[in-house]
Enzyme design. Structure first.
Site, short mmCIF file in Angstrom:
data_model
loop_
_atom_site.label_atom_id
_atom_site.label_comp_id
_atom_site.label_asym_id
_atom_site.label_seq_id
_atom_site.Cartn_x
_atom_site.Cartn_y
_atom_site.Cartn_z
N THR A 179 -1.96 5.45 1.71
CA THR A 179 -3.10 4.53 1.72
C THR A 179 -3.12 3.75 3.02
O THR A 179 -2.10 3.33 3.54
CB THR A 179 -3.03 3.58 0.52
N LEU A 230 0.87 -1.16 0.00
CA LEU A 230 0.00 0.00 0.00
C LEU A 230 0.92 1.22 0.00
O LEU A 230 1.90 1.25 0.74
CB LEU A 230 -0.89 0.03 1.25
N ASP A 231 0.62 2.22 -0.84
CA ASP A 231 1.49 3.39 -0.85
C ASP A 231 1.41 4.11 0.49
O ASP A 231 0.54 3.83 1.32
CB ASP A 231 1.17 4.31 -2.03
N ALA A 232 2.32 5.05 0.72
CA ALA A 232 2.48 5.64 2.04
C ALA A 232 1.19 6.24 2.59
O ALA A 232 0.91 6.11 3.79
CB ALA A 232 3.58 6.71 2.00
#
Length: 234
Positions: free
Chosen positions: A104, A100-102
């Site tokens: 999210t 998950l990106d930072a």
């Protein structure tokens, strides 16, 4: 424990990858190269891959509620907080299933089982991932067909499987792909910005009421539902 499973449990990778290492003669048992797939190492055996000693670890599978601001890596060159900072140091070596990106939030599965990780990330299994999406303005439902038909992102067709509105600015979105920053990029392509993104389900595993930054063990029932031969969609 069969040879490839022993290697996978030690965090080497999927069982298929471990089979390739065995066949290539890169694995030794007690100082001798072993290419016999039927061998079952014991706790007293010294098993090495490319000269590095391995230790089979107890299987561990957890689901975490990732907070915003944490990156899904072991370490970060920009010194940001990582998801592994949220885990007890006594845990065996784990790796996250997908990222998950930072910014999210939400459900992230971590395991030391390479076979499970491959099943949950390999495109052929099409494991569903469900998200709650908060947009910067009211949603125009007339745009939904564009997302369902697919949008090309750098030559790759990105498709949303299902979506429906919860409120004027909040949607439920289901994916069966794993393209980098897919939801944010798809909504940006049709004129929206995603203000908040929370993953609430992977396959049959739901986030539930896990507090942000906390985790729990996967249940036996959840593990069975994610195993080969089961249907991990809902």
């Amino acid at each position: 424990m069969r040879f490839n499973r022993f290697l996978a449990a030690a965090g080497v990778g999927s069982r298929r990858h471990c089979d390739e290492l065995i066949a290539a003669g890169r694995v030794t048992i007690n100082g001798r190269v072993c290419t016999d797939f039927s061998v079952q190492p014991t706790p007293r055996d010294h098993v090495k891959v490319d000269g590095k000693l391995l230790h089979a670890e107890r299987p561990l599978h957890i689901v975490m509620n990732k907070p915003a601001g944490f990156v899904s890596t072991k370490s970060d060159p920009h010194a940001r907080d990582t998801i592994f900072d949220l885990l007890p140091p006594k845990f065996p070596r784990l790796f996250n299933v997908g990222r998950l990106d930072a910014q999210t939030e939400g459900l992230l599965i971590l395991t030391n089982d390479g076979e499970l990780a491959q099943r949950l990330t390999h495109p052929r299994y099409k494991i569903e991932k469900e998200y709650q999406v908060t947009l910067d303005r009211s949603w125009d439902s007339a745009l939904a067909p564009k997302l369902l038909r697919g949008i090309f992102l750098e030559g790759e067709r990105a498709v949303i499987s299902r979506l429906h509105a919860l409120t004027p600015t909040r949607l439920h979105v289901v994916l069966r792909q794993g393209i980098n920053r897919q939801i944010r990029r798809m909504f940006h392509a049709i004129g929206y910005e995603v203000k908040r993104l929370v993953r609430v389900r992977v396959g049959t595993v739901r986030l539930g009421d896990i507090p942000r930054g906390h985790w729990r063990l996967l249940t036996k029932r959840e593990l069975i539902s994610l195993s080969p031969g089961s249907n991990a969609r809902e």
